[in-house]
Motif scaffolding. Structure first.
Motif, PDB file in Angstrom:
ATOM      1  N   PHE A 347       0.686  -1.241  -0.149  1.00 11.04           N
ATOM      2  CA  PHE A 347       0.592   0.091  -0.227  1.00 11.04           C
ATOM      3  C   PHE A 347       0.697   0.951  -0.446  1.00 11.04           C
ATOM      4  O   PHE A 347       0.151   2.255  -0.035  1.00 11.04           O
ATOM      5  CB  PHE A 347      -1.161   0.258   1.520  1.00 11.04           C
ATOM      6  CG  PHE A 347      -2.141  -1.270   1.109  1.00 11.04           C
ATOM      7  CD1 PHE A 347      -3.644  -0.710   0.366  1.00 11.04           C
ATOM      8  CD2 PHE A 347      -1.867  -1.984   1.631  1.00 11.04           C
ATOM      9  CE1 PHE A 347      -4.099  -1.517   0.391  1.00 11.04           C
ATOM     10  CE2 PHE A 347      -2.789  -3.749   1.301  1.00 11.04           C
ATOM     11  CZ  PHE A 347      -4.013  -2.874   1.522  1.00 11.04           C
ATOM     12  N   PRO A 349       3.142   2.529  -2.099  1.00  9.60           N
ATOM     13  CA  PRO A 349       3.137   3.820  -3.325  1.00  9.60           C
ATOM     14  C   PRO A 349       1.740   3.696  -3.573  1.00  9.60           C
ATOM     15  O   PRO A 349       1.627   5.338  -4.249  1.00  9.60           O
ATOM     16  CB  PRO A 349       2.854   2.391  -4.461  1.00  9.60           C
ATOM     17  CG  PRO A 349       3.644   1.010  -4.008  1.00  9.60           C
ATOM     18  CD  PRO A 349       3.325   0.980  -2.428  1.00  9.60           C
ATOM     19  N   VAL A 350       0.950   3.340  -3.492  1.00  6.48           N
ATOM     20  CA  VAL A 350      -0.747   4.407  -2.917  1.00  6.48           C
ATOM     21  C   VAL A 350      -0.494   5.101  -2.141  1.00  6.48           C
ATOM     22  O   VAL A 350      -1.328   6.417  -2.733  1.00  6.48           O
ATOM     23  CB  VAL A 350      -2.184   3.892  -3.281  1.00  6.48           C
ATOM     24  CG1 VAL A 350      -1.895   2.875  -2.107  1.00  6.48           C
ATOM     25  CG2 VAL A 350      -3.127   4.168  -3.589  1.00  6.48           C
ATOM     26  N   LEU A 353       1.428   8.014  -3.609  1.00  2.49           N
ATOM     27  CA  LEU A 353       0.794   8.939  -4.783  1.00  2.49           C
ATOM     28  C   LEU A 353      -0.104  10.112  -4.541  1.00  2.49           C
ATOM     29  O   LEU A 353      -0.588  10.879  -5.048  1.00  2.49           O
ATOM     30  CB  LEU A 353       0.502   8.049  -5.890  1.00  2.49           C
ATOM     31  CG  LEU A 353      -0.894   8.660  -7.227  1.00  2.49           C
ATOM     32  CD1 LEU A 353       0.635   8.975  -8.257  1.00  2.49           C
ATOM     33  CD2 LEU A 353      -0.996   7.677  -7.751  1.00  2.49           C
ATOM     34  N   LEU A 385       4.156   6.113 -10.423  1.00  3.56           N
ATOM     35  CA  LEU A 385       3.592   5.418  -9.086  1.00  3.56           C
ATOM     36  C   LEU A 385       1.950   4.727  -9.209  1.00  3.56           C
ATOM     37  O   LEU A 385       1.385   4.137  -8.036  1.00  3.56           O
ATOM     38  CB  LEU A 385       3.259   6.822  -7.961  1.00  3.56           C
ATOM     39  CG  LEU A 385       4.717   7.329  -7.599  1.00  3.56           C
ATOM     40  CD1 LEU A 385       4.582   8.523  -6.851  1.00  3.56           C
ATOM     41  CD2 LEU A 385       4.922   6.598  -6.242  1.00  3.56           C
ATOM     42  N   SER A 388       2.777   1.277 -10.109  1.00  2.17           N
ATOM     43  CA  SER A 388       3.017   0.766  -8.578  1.00  2.17           C
ATOM     44  C   SER A 388       1.618   0.304  -8.505  1.00  2.17           C
ATOM     45  O   SER A 388       1.684  -0.717  -7.561  1.00  2.17           O
ATOM     46  CB  SER A 388       4.118   1.508  -8.324  1.00  2.17           C
ATOM     47  OG  SER A 388       4.562   0.376  -7.447  1.00  2.17           O
ATOM     48  N   SER A 389       0.985   1.289  -8.225  1.00  2.00           N
ATOM     49  CA  SER A 389      -0.187   1.116  -6.785  1.00  2.00           C
ATOM     50  C   SER A 389      -0.971   0.045  -7.522  1.00  2.00           C
ATOM     51  O   SER A 389      -1.456  -0.322  -6.558  1.00  2.00           O
ATOM     52  CB  SER A 389      -0.632   2.982  -6.755  1.00  2.00           C
ATOM     53  OG  SER A 389      -0.028   3.578  -6.099  1.00  2.00           O
ATOM     54  N   ASN A 392       0.914  -3.113  -7.304  1.00  2.00           N
ATOM     55  CA  ASN A 392       0.530  -3.542  -5.896  1.00  2.00           C
ATOM     56  C   ASN A 392      -1.015  -3.916  -4.871  1.00  2.00           C
ATOM     57  O   ASN A 392      -1.209  -5.305  -4.303  1.00  2.00           O
ATOM     58  CB  ASN A 392       1.464  -3.115  -5.119  1.00  2.00           C
ATOM     59  CG  ASN A 392       2.656  -2.874  -5.768  1.00  2.00           C
ATOM     60  OD1 ASN A 392       3.349  -3.506  -4.498  1.00  2.00           O
ATOM     61  ND2 ASN A 392       3.356  -2.158  -5.744  1.00  2.00           N
ATOM     62  N   LEU A 393      -2.115  -3.793  -5.571  1.00  2.00           N
ATOM     63  CA  LEU A 393      -3.364  -3.231  -4.803  1.00  2.00           C
ATOM     64  C   LEU A 393      -3.762  -4.660  -5.463  1.00  2.00           C
ATOM     65  O   LEU A 393      -5.072  -5.628  -4.830  1.00  2.00           O
ATOM     66  CB  LEU A 393      -4.035  -1.798  -4.964  1.00  2.00           C
ATOM     67  CG  LEU A 393      -3.786  -1.109  -4.868  1.00  2.00           C
ATOM     68  CD1 LEU A 393      -4.896   0.183  -5.413  1.00  2.00           C
ATOM     69  CD2 LEU A 393      -3.757  -0.717  -2.555  1.00  2.00           C
TER      70      LEU A 393
END
Length: 402
Positions: A347, A349-350, A353, A385, A388-389, A392-393
């Motif tokens: 979490f 990266p988010v 961001l 970002l 990546s967010s 990853n999520l």
């Protein structure tokens, strides 16, 4: 031909190539004489840059505002030390960015934008009432928005009209104008500036911003030469639209999202102005280093080799996008169980961001920026970002369901 003319051309064109800047104008003066005005490269229409190409000078505009305030003070029409707008803040403190106001106390860019200096005062009313000048330097455009209104109240004239009548016209700056709001008020013959991403220069429209008094002057290399040549008699001062650097030279730089500029006065009597049609980006903070190098050339010194990390930064960010995609696709294909505590890291990266405007603001001394403006500043950073967010999520959700 001036002795350093060829060296100047080599320096500027090399720098433009290194930093991927499409167009520049450079003016050089000595004392009260114009020595050289040169254009390099092209604008967003493909036309060559000349001494008469219209370009933004961003916060270099503040030195013009300061001159207007000083003129009125010299005429006895305003008191630099008398507080204004029912506050404890005086014009002298606004000029020096020591008013107690900052982008943290009034978010200059992310709040709704005013349309006039009077509206700027209204927007800042509560902050002004609570501001306590404490001799601490806090740079914010709001100080100069308020000074524009100070000029209007002291002179009885519209601020931009005052500049034209009492500053631009007397100096022969016939191609110079001042505006209130970008891009709405930009002259019809003003070409777009450029943004930059992944090694590509892209014509862009400057985001919607209120710029009166702070960064709204549109001018040319020829007119900036006239401005610099007038400085010996105008006697610029530190803290009044100019800032002293670590060598005691007076200067001011300016950054738009679609252009950058700077001016420098050296101890040996040279004036240097640089106007660029490439905006503020990660890896391009303006023309400061180029001004220093030009000062070396005109003084007969050998400047440092021009360098820019602009392309390298974007290529690293592009590589991080690919790496993020690869690692997360691999994680989706190999549904191994990991400790739940490690999944929390997905979490990050988010979170970064969502807080990026604030983080970039910290990088620039607490300055305010919107997310839309952030994409002008570094689209590759936002893309990395963002990708990546999402990746990853996605992995976190799939593993949670498994």
């Amino acid at each position: 031909m001036i002795s350093w003319g060829a060296a100047l051309t080599l320096l500027v064109t090399t720098y433009m190539g290194e930093a991927s800047i499409p167009g520049m104008a450079v003016a050089v003066t000595k004392d009260d004489q114009i020595v050289s005005v040169q254009g390099y490269g092209h604008d967003s229409t493909g036309a060559p840059i000349t001494g008469r190409s219209k370009m933004a000078i961003a916060s270099v505009s503040k030195s013009f505002t300061a001159l207007a305030v000083r003129q009125l003070a010299d005429e006895g029409r305003l008191d630099l030390d008398r507080p204004v707008f029912d506050s404890r803040v005086a014009p002298r403190q606004l000029l020096a960015h020591k008013s107690g106001i900052s982008d943290r106390t009034l978010k200059e860019k992310s709040l709704p934008q005013p349309n006039s200096p009077a509206e700027a005062v209204e927007r800042a009313k509560e902050v002004l009432q609570n501001a306590v000048p404490d001799d601490q330097f806090r740079y914010t455009n709001t100080n100069y928005h308020l000074l524009a209104r100070v000029v209007e109240e002291a002179s009885g004239e519209n601020f931009n009209a005052y500049l034209k009548k009492h500053v631009f016209d007397p100096l022969g700056m016939r191609d110079t104008t001042a505006i209130d709001v970008t891009p709405r008020d930009l002259p019809p013959d003003y070409p777009k500036g450029f943004g930059y991403a992944y090694g590509v220069d892209v014509p862009l429209t400057e985001p919607d911003r209120f710029v009166t008094g702070s960064d709204g002057v549109i001018t040319t290399g020829d007119d900036m030469a006239k401005w610099l040549a007038a400085q010996p008699r105008l006697q610029p001062r530190d803290g009044m639209g100019w800032e002293a650097d670590d060598q005691g030279r007076l200067r001011h730089n300016g950054i738009w999202f679609t252009g950058t500029a700077g001016q420098l006065l050296t101890q040996d009597g040279h004036g240097i102005a640089v106007l660029s049609n490439s905006g503020l980006t990660l890896g391009n903070d303006g023309t400061y280093l180029l001004e220093n190098a030009i000062a070396d050339v005109v003084a007969g010194r050998t400047p440092p080799e021009p360098e820019s990390y602009r392309l390298l930064v974007d290529l690293v960010l592009a590589a991080l996008v690919l790496l993020s995609i690869g690692l997360n696709v691999r994680a989706l294909r190999r549904p191994r169980r990991f400790h739940k505590a490690w999944q929390v890291l997905r979490f990050v990266p988010v979170v970064v961001l969502l807080t990026l405007p604030a983080l970039i603001g910290v990088l620039y001394g607490g300055r305010d920026i919107t997310f839309f403006q952030l994409m002008h500043y570094s689209l590759p950073l936002v893309v990395w970002l963002g990708v990546s967010s999402v990746m990853n999520l996605s992995v976190a959700v799939v593993r949670w369901r498994r």
